[in-house]
Write an enzyme that holds these catalytic residues in place. Structure first.
Site, mmCIF file in Angstrom:
data_model
loop_
_atom_site.group_PDB
_atom_site.id
_atom_site.type_symbol
_atom_site.label_atom_id
_atom_site.label_comp_id
_atom_site.label_asym_id
_atom_site.label_seq_id
_atom_site.Cartn_x
_atom_site.Cartn_y
_atom_site.Cartn_z
ATOM 1 N N HIS A 1 -62.286 -27.756 87.204
ATOM 2 C CA HIS A 1 -63.228 -28.528 87.718
ATOM 3 C C HIS A 1 -64.650 -27.783 88.643
ATOM 4 C CE1 HIS A 1 -59.273 -30.494 88.544
ATOM 5 N NE2 HIS A 1 -60.041 -31.460 88.162
ATOM 6 N N LYS B 1 -62.016 -30.809 78.101
ATOM 7 C CA LYS B 1 -60.504 -30.939 78.061
ATOM 8 C C LYS B 1 -60.060 -32.334 77.897
ATOM 9 C CE LYS B 1 -56.316 -29.945 79.801
ATOM 10 N NZ LYS B 1 -55.899 -31.165 80.474
ATOM 11 N N ASP B 2 -60.734 -33.098 78.348
ATOM 12 C CA ASP B 2 -60.361 -34.465 78.309
ATOM 13 C C ASP B 2 -61.314 -35.183 77.191
ATOM 14 O OD1 ASP B 2 -58.242 -35.208 80.426
ATOM 15 O OD2 ASP B 2 -59.774 -34.106 81.207
HETATM 16 P P1 AMP Z 1 -59.108 -34.661 86.372
HETATM 17 O O1 AMP Z 1 -59.521 -34.432 87.882
HETATM 18 O O2 AMP Z 1 -58.067 -34.224 85.764
HETATM 19 O O3 AMP Z 1 -59.630 -36.057 86.321
HETATM 20 O O4 AMP Z 1 -60.567 -34.036 85.753
HETATM 21 C C1 AMP Z 1 -61.899 -34.351 86.314
HETATM 22 C C2 AMP Z 1 -62.890 -33.687 85.234
HETATM 23 O O5 AMP Z 1 -62.412 -32.242 85.276
HETATM 24 C C3 AMP Z 1 -62.703 -34.206 83.983
HETATM 25 O O6 AMP Z 1 -63.835 -34.556 83.430
HETATM 26 C C4 AMP Z 1 -61.818 -33.117 83.245
HETATM 27 O O7 AMP Z 1 -62.279 -33.023 81.827
HETATM 28 C C5 AMP Z 1 -62.363 -31.984 83.631
HETATM 29 N N1 AMP Z 1 -61.459 -30.842 83.602
HETATM 30 C C6 AMP Z 1 -60.282 -31.049 83.935
HETATM 31 N N2 AMP Z 1 -59.603 -29.718 83.547
HETATM 32 C C7 AMP Z 1 -60.531 -28.962 83.003
HETATM 33 C C8 AMP Z 1 -60.497 -27.702 82.198
HETATM 34 N N3 AMP Z 1 -59.531 -26.824 82.010
HETATM 35 N N4 AMP Z 1 -61.634 -27.275 81.818
HETATM 36 C C9 AMP Z 1 -62.789 -27.922 81.734
HETATM 37 N N5 AMP Z 1 -63.023 -29.212 82.578
HETATM 38 C C10 AMP Z 1 -61.855 -29.661 82.951
#
Ligand code: AMP
Length: 279
Positions: A37, A149-150
């Protein structure tokens, strides 16, 4: 840094910023922030006058029996990280603030949402598109930052913005990994020590798959089989899917000739982890 739970507060600030001609970057998250993040926030900080981070575990993107209740949360730690990265506003709404009684409107992207994670999580991407659309409308951001990642989520959000003429640029950011290769994820916290070690199999298998593609292997089934064999060598791992799809429509390919996304979802114990590469 301003913290608020209320949509009206965000809209008021956004109006002030917009009338001063300032650009706004949005980083949508579900909180429990880590360096993945942080990489998105840093990029948003570089490219915009004001940065908003949303911190919201979105109930409508979780299916029945998924980890909505147990999803890790630590809002104070998130605030500290955001403050240290120069975030202007952290938006931490309650589900009731986001979804009023009688909420019946949804946004979805067909076709791209049906494969990969969409197979085992059929409502997931409609929930994502709906909350992301709301966040875009609330923040009026010029740019929004999403992690590779997603990868499926990134492709779907880009397509939604294009298809529905939304006034926002979607910026994709590379996967941030632990030193040993495991992609950083809030869900890694579910893993015990043995599972954490076993989880390395995802990166190991994808590295082999990427090597094969880069060395000229064009038979998708051979690449998938090599990845599958490596994952199956780990007793704690159970495959949800190993797929190679075209990077545009996210449909399975037999022959690798254009840009592809190789994506996997694997249970390590009860924890479902995802990882991928584009080639
Ligand atoms: P989340 O809180 O898991 O919904 O993720 C929020 C954002 O952070 C999304 O756009 C994810 O793809 C990104 N994100 C989560 N983990 C990673 C990572 N390891 N590397 C890059 N972006 C990430």
């Amino acid at each position: 840094m301003i913290r608020t739970e209320f949509i009206a507060d965000v809209k008021k600030l956004v109006r002030e910023w917009k009338s001063a001609g300032l650009s706004i970057g949005l980083v949508p998250t579900m909180g429990y922030l880590h360096e993945g993040h942080a990489s998105l926030i840093k990029k948003a900080r570089e490219e915009n006058d004001r940065v908003i981070v949303s911190d919201f575990v979105n109930p409508i993107q979780f299916g029945v029996g998924e980890d909505l209740e147990s999803y890790p949360r630590d809002f104070e730690a998130d605030c500290n990280l955001c403050e240290s990265l120069g975030v202007d506003l952290i938006f931490h709404p309650s589900p009731e603030e986001m979804y009023l009684p009688g909420f019946h409107s949804h946004v979805g992207v067909d076709t791209l949402s049906t494969n990969l994670c969409g197979k085992s999580r059929p409502i997931h991407f409609n929930g994502v598109c709906t909350v992301v659309t709301k966040l875009f409308n609330i923040s009026e951001a010029d740019r929004a930052y999403f992690g590779q990642k997603d990868a499926q989520q990134l492709c779907i959000v880009k397509r939604m913005v294009r298809d529905l003429n939304m006034n926002i640029s979607i910026i994709g950011c590379p996967i941030i990994r632990e030193d040993d290769g495991l992609a950083k994820s809030s869900r890694n916290t579910y893993l015990n020590a043995e599972e954490r070690q076993a989880a390395l199999i995802l990166h190991k298998a994808l590295t082999k798959g990427e090597e094969l593609v880069k060395s000229g292997e064009t038979d998708a089934s051979k690449v998938k089989q090599a990845i599958t064999d490596i994952i199956n060598s780990e007793p704690l791992a159970k495959i949800d899917y190993v797929e190679i799809v075209d990077a545009s429509e996210l449909q399975a390919v037999e022959t690798i000739n254009g840009e592809i996304l190789c994506a996997i979802a694997v249970y390590i114990g009860k924890t479902r982890l995802i990882d991928n590469f584009f080639a």
